[in-house]
Design a protein around this motif. Structure first.
Motif, mmCIF file in Angstrom:
data_model
loop_
_atom_site.group_PDB
_atom_site.id
_atom_site.type_symbol
_atom_site.label_atom_id
_atom_site.label_comp_id
_atom_site.label_asym_id
_atom_site.label_seq_id
_atom_site.Cartn_x
_atom_site.Cartn_y
_atom_site.Cartn_z
ATOM 1 N N GLY A 341 0.780 -1.227 0.000
ATOM 2 C CA GLY A 341 0.000 0.000 0.000
ATOM 3 C C GLY A 341 0.811 1.276 0.000
ATOM 4 O O GLY A 341 0.391 2.284 -0.577
ATOM 5 N N ASP A 342 1.993 1.253 0.641
ATOM 6 C CA ASP A 342 2.747 2.493 0.829
ATOM 7 C C ASP A 342 4.078 2.543 0.096
ATOM 8 O O ASP A 342 4.675 3.612 -0.020
ATOM 9 N N TYR A 343 4.564 1.406 -0.392
ATOM 10 C CA TYR A 343 5.867 1.381 -1.057
ATOM 11 C C TYR A 343 5.790 0.821 -2.478
ATOM 12 O O TYR A 343 6.815 0.574 -3.099
ATOM 13 N N GLY A 344 4.592 0.617 -2.978
ATOM 14 C CA GLY A 344 4.407 0.300 -4.388
ATOM 15 C C GLY A 344 4.984 -1.014 -4.854
ATOM 16 O O GLY A 344 5.457 -1.123 -5.993
ATOM 17 N N SER A 345 4.919 -2.053 -4.016
ATOM 18 C CA SER A 345 5.480 -3.339 -4.440
ATOM 19 C C SER A 345 4.716 -3.881 -5.648
ATOM 20 O O SER A 345 3.505 -3.731 -5.755
ATOM 21 N N ILE A 346 5.462 -4.539 -6.529
ATOM 22 C CA ILE A 346 4.853 -5.121 -7.731
ATOM 23 C C ILE A 346 4.635 -6.619 -7.567
ATOM 24 O O ILE A 346 4.165 -7.291 -8.490
ATOM 25 N N GLY A 347 4.986 -7.140 -6.403
ATOM 26 C CA GLY A 347 4.784 -8.550 -6.116
ATOM 27 C C GLY A 347 5.286 -8.869 -4.719
ATOM 28 O O GLY A 347 6.171 -8.184 -4.190
ATOM 29 N N TYR A 348 4.704 -9.903 -4.105
ATOM 30 C CA TYR A 348 5.104 -10.323 -2.760
ATOM 31 C C TYR A 348 5.067 -11.842 -2.687
ATOM 32 O O TYR A 348 4.054 -12.463 -3.025
ATOM 33 N N HIS A 374 -5.358 -15.584 5.286
ATOM 34 C CA HIS A 374 -6.269 -14.439 5.331
ATOM 35 C C HIS A 374 -5.673 -13.254 4.573
ATOM 36 O O HIS A 374 -6.382 -12.552 3.834
ATOM 37 N N SER A 375 -4.377 -13.021 4.747
ATOM 38 C CA SER A 375 -3.733 -11.910 4.037
ATOM 39 C C SER A 375 -3.760 -12.134 2.530
ATOM 40 O O SER A 375 -4.093 -11.233 1.757
ATOM 41 N N PHE A 376 -3.412 -13.341 2.096
ATOM 42 C CA PHE A 376 -3.432 -13.629 0.665
ATOM 43 C C PHE A 376 -4.844 -13.502 0.097
ATOM 44 O O PHE A 376 -5.033 -13.007 -1.018
ATOM 45 N N HIS A 377 -5.832 -13.939 0.857
ATOM 46 C CA HIS A 377 -7.216 -13.843 0.392
ATOM 47 C C HIS A 377 -7.599 -12.381 0.158
ATOM 48 O O HIS A 377 -8.218 -12.046 -0.875
ATOM 49 N N MET A 378 -7.245 -11.517 1.092
ATOM 50 C CA MET A 378 -7.587 -10.101 0.953
ATOM 51 C C MET A 378 -6.878 -9.471 -0.233
ATOM 52 O O MET A 378 -7.487 -8.732 -1.037
ATOM 53 N N HIS A 396 -3.348 2.927 -0.091
ATOM 54 C CA HIS A 396 -2.777 3.148 1.231
ATOM 55 C C HIS A 396 -2.810 1.846 2.029
ATOM 56 O O HIS A 396 -3.828 1.140 2.039
ATOM 57 N N GLY A 397 -1.701 1.548 2.676
ATOM 58 C CA GLY A 397 -1.661 0.384 3.550
ATOM 59 C C GLY A 397 -2.247 0.708 4.913
ATOM 60 O O GLY A 397 -2.116 1.823 5.423
ATOM 61 N N ILE A 398 -2.913 -0.264 5.486
ATOM 62 C CA ILE A 398 -3.458 -0.153 6.843
ATOM 63 C C ILE A 398 -2.840 -1.285 7.654
ATOM 64 O O ILE A 398 -2.912 -2.448 7.269
ATOM 65 N N HIS A 399 -2.207 -0.930 8.775
ATOM 66 C CA HIS A 399 -1.535 -1.968 9.564
ATOM 67 C C HIS A 399 -1.318 -1.483 10.997
ATOM 68 O O HIS A 399 -0.766 -0.405 11.219
ATOM 69 N N ARG A 400 -1.771 -2.271 11.926
ATOM 70 C CA ARG A 400 -1.522 -1.969 13.335
ATOM 71 C C ARG A 400 -0.181 -2.568 13.735
ATOM 72 O O ARG A 400 -0.031 -3.768 13.853
ATOM 73 N N LEU A 455 -5.989 -2.749 2.982
ATOM 74 C CA LEU A 455 -5.677 -1.762 1.950
ATOM 75 C C LEU A 455 -6.877 -0.863 1.717
ATOM 76 O O LEU A 455 -8.024 -1.316 1.746
ATOM 77 N N LEU A 456 -6.587 0.414 1.474
ATOM 78 C CA LEU A 456 -7.601 1.396 1.086
ATOM 79 C C LEU A 456 -7.263 1.897 -0.303
ATOM 80 O O LEU A 456 -6.164 2.409 -0.534
ATOM 81 N N LEU A 457 -8.185 1.735 -1.243
ATOM 82 C CA LEU A 457 -8.009 2.207 -2.616
ATOM 83 C C LEU A 457 -9.047 3.274 -2.899
ATOM 84 O O LEU A 457 -10.217 3.117 -2.546
ATOM 85 N N GLN A 458 -8.630 4.359 -3.518
ATOM 86 C CA GLN A 458 -9.560 5.439 -3.860
ATOM 87 C C GLN A 458 -9.754 5.490 -5.372
ATOM 88 O O GLN A 458 -8.853 5.864 -6.121
ATOM 89 N N GLU A 459 -10.954 5.134 -5.807
ATOM 90 C CA GLU A 459 -11.245 5.113 -7.237
ATOM 91 C C GLU A 459 -11.445 6.519 -7.788
ATOM 92 O O GLU A 459 -10.968 6.863 -8.872
ATOM 93 N N SER A 460 -12.177 7.330 -7.051
ATOM 94 C CA SER A 460 -12.459 8.703 -7.465
ATOM 95 C C SER A 460 -12.668 9.528 -6.200
ATOM 96 O O SER A 460 -12.499 9.028 -5.084
ATOM 97 N N GLU A 461 -13.071 10.770 -6.349
ATOM 98 C CA GLU A 461 -13.156 11.659 -5.186
ATOM 99 C C GLU A 461 -14.008 11.094 -4.064
ATOM 100 O O GLU A 461 -13.679 11.223 -2.888
ATOM 101 N N ASN A 462 -15.098 10.431 -4.406
ATOM 102 C CA ASN A 462 -16.024 9.975 -3.374
ATOM 103 C C ASN A 462 -16.243 8.458 -3.335
ATOM 104 O O ASN A 462 -17.147 7.986 -2.650
#
Length: 546
Positions: A341-348, A374-378, A396-400, A455-462
């Motif tokens: 989410g925050d460092y633009g990885s192209i694969g993991y 669970h992580s792979f599923h998401m 954006h990455g979300i991580h506690r 992960l939070l993805l923003q498609e458009s303004e709203n």
């Protein structure tokens, strides 16, 4: 050829989410069945499989092409993409995967030597004969892959060597080949790189030694020259193999890095010359044919892990972040969301996926296995659209990371801010749908169990998409320009009424990236914060300011 900055399938970007098999898994077709099974259980789309030089060319000039085509066929049958790992001159800093005919002929294939003249378990990276033998075998490998798979794109990439360098208790090769290279002038390309990148690690040492325009490795770089002459040789060796391979088949080629660790002794705590953090500038200067230089991350603490993500994420140089090996730990099941989410990885990829299964290889019921599944599923749920968002400010990455109760994501389009609660609702009214009664209760347990991540993805303004586990998300309007604070901003109990939710749905993306809603959330399922659980699929949230 232009450097590739993404894996591709049939010309389209492809996000590789995968496992790497254990080192010996590819030695027999029967053994590989465990690998395919593990990949499907964890919901990977890619498997990275070793192709060792000793198995591919057991006798000089006699190549076992069927060894490679069988691996590709099995991947195809299991509907998985494939990355081939070329274990050639180097595997973890030694030559253990070279053929016996190479190992036995130390005159033709000279070893790196210690200062006292003893031969090491490493081929000299300065000897052209060693390079030529490896290059010839690698090129044959790419010929096989191109002929058998170019139409299908089962193989999406090839790794050249594995954690290359000399793990032989020496920083450099003291053979006649190594001594000659050490006494020669530093290549002009490195001096130019230092001048053009004065703030880089390499240039700082160059500046400290007096900014010399020429001189041998000690004169130009001081004591660091001992490892850096090896780094130059290893990097040039790998890039020459990449150059020759690209002429045959223009596929994604990369090499991987063993990172800094231990007491800081090259050749002891890591293979001397590997593309670790302090050597990376030399690889950037030398490797004009490689598509990526990728870190293997086994760190289990946040600060060091984030430093690695930052260090190896350089899309401006044509080298975006790619993680080809990482721990299969619960800790990493959370950290990977920051990398994506925050460092633009192209694969993991995670290493040793087979070990996540129970002893009978049937279930993923270990703590590590469940958390990683669970992580792979998401992540798999947003793979169809990840290439569109990767490297932009719309993901954006979300991580506690620890015990923090919440996170705030600012700077979203439209002035929105996303408030992420890791400890349940802001109004203390714990409610989800009837399928998640236990998850509701778990919100009161703090940071026990699996990490809160997503992960939070923003498609458009709203319009936003969310995948995640163990958090609730609220959207706050931008603060008033006159300095005043609204009641909904001051009181968390009113967060859910700070915006008009036009719709909240659970759904999925098809392979083309088109979203389809499956469940519409309303009432109790929305007014206490939009909850994210790993099996909620993709949440689509459309907002309106009020």
């Amino acid at each position: 050829m232009e450097r590739k900055t993404f894996f591709t399938v049939q010309g389209k970007p492809f996000y590789s989410l995968g496992i790497q098999t254990h080192n010996s898994s590819s030695s027999t077709p029967e053994y590989l069945q465990y690998s395919w099974n593990a990949a499907k259980k964890i919901e990977a789309n890619t498997v990275a499989v070793p192709v060792s030089w000793e198995l591919f060319e057991p006798r000089e000039g006699a190549f076992r092409e069927a060894f490679v085509t069988d691996i590709i066929s099995q991947a195809r049958e299991n509907n998985l993409k494939l990355i081939l790992l070329w274990f050639g001159t180097w595997k973890n800093g030694t030559m253990e995967y070279t053929p016996s005919w190479v190992k036995k002929d130390t005159e033709r294939f000279p070893r790196a030597e210690l200062k006292d003249g003893r031969k090491t378990h490493n081929l000299s990276p300065h000897c052209p004969e060693n390079l030529e033998a490896d290059r010839k075998a690698f090129c044959r490998l790419l010929e096989v892959v191109k002929r058998f798979d170019q139409e299908f794109n089962t193989v999406i990439g090839v790794q050249i060597e594995n954690e290359a360098g000399m793990h032989s208790a020496t920083r450099r090769d003291f053979s006649k080949f190594g001594d000659k290279a050490f006494k020669e002038n530093v290549p002009e390309r490195l001096i130019t790189y230092c001048k053009e990148n004065p703030s880089c690690y390499l240039a700082k040492e160059w500046l400290r030694q007096g900014e010399k325009s020429n001189g041998n490795w000690t004169e130009v770089f001081g004591a660091a020259g001992g490892e850096w002459v090896t780094t130059w040789a290893v990097a040039a060796y790998i890039d020459e193999i990449a150059r020759a391979g690209k002429e045959i088949y223009d596929i994604f080629l990369y090499t991987n890095a063993w990172l800094n660790e231990g007491r800081g002794l090259a050749g002891v705590d890591w293979p001397s010359g590997t593309p670790r953090q302090n050597n990376l500038d030399i690889y950037y200067a030398v490797c004009t044919h490689l598509d990526n230089i990728a870190p293997d991350i086994y760190l289990q603490e946040v600060t060091g892990y984030l430093d690695v993500l930052k260090t190896y994420s350089h899309p401006e140089k044509g080298f975006p972040l790619y993680v080809p090996e990482s721990s299969r730990s619960v800790f990493n099941s959370g950290m990977m969301f920051e990398g994506i989410g925050d460092y633009g990885s192209i694969g993991y990829h995670i290493f040793g996926g087979e070990s996540l299964l129970t002893d009978d290889q049937k279930e993923l019921n270990t703590e590590e296995g469940i958390s990683m599944k669970h992580s792979f599923h998401m992540i798999r749920n947003v793979v169809p659209v990840l290439p569109e968002y990767t490297g932009t400010d719309r993901i954006h990455g979300i991580h506690r990371r620890g015990i923090e109760p919440s996170a705030l994501i600012e700077g979203l389009l439209g002035g929105w801010r996303a408030y992420v609660s890791f400890e349940g609702t802001m109004d203390q009214f714990y409610r989800m749908d009837f399928l998640h009664k236990e998850a509701c209760w778990e919100e009161t347990l703090g940071n026990k169990g699996e990490p809160c991540r997503g992960l939070l993805l923003q498609e458009s303004e709203n319009v936003f998409y969310v995948v995640g586990h163990k958090f609730r998300i609220y959207f706050l309007q931008e603060e008033e320009a006159d300095g005043s604070l609204s009641a909904v901003t001051v009181s968390g109990k009113n967060f859910s009424t700070n915006a008009e939710y036009l719709s909240v749905t659970e759904g999925h993306f098809d392979e083309t990236g088109r979203y389809f809603p499956d469940v519409v959330r309303t009432g109790d399922e929305t007014r206490h914060g939009t909850y994210a659980q790993w099996d909620s699929n993709v949440l689509r949230i459309e907002l309106m300011k009020i």
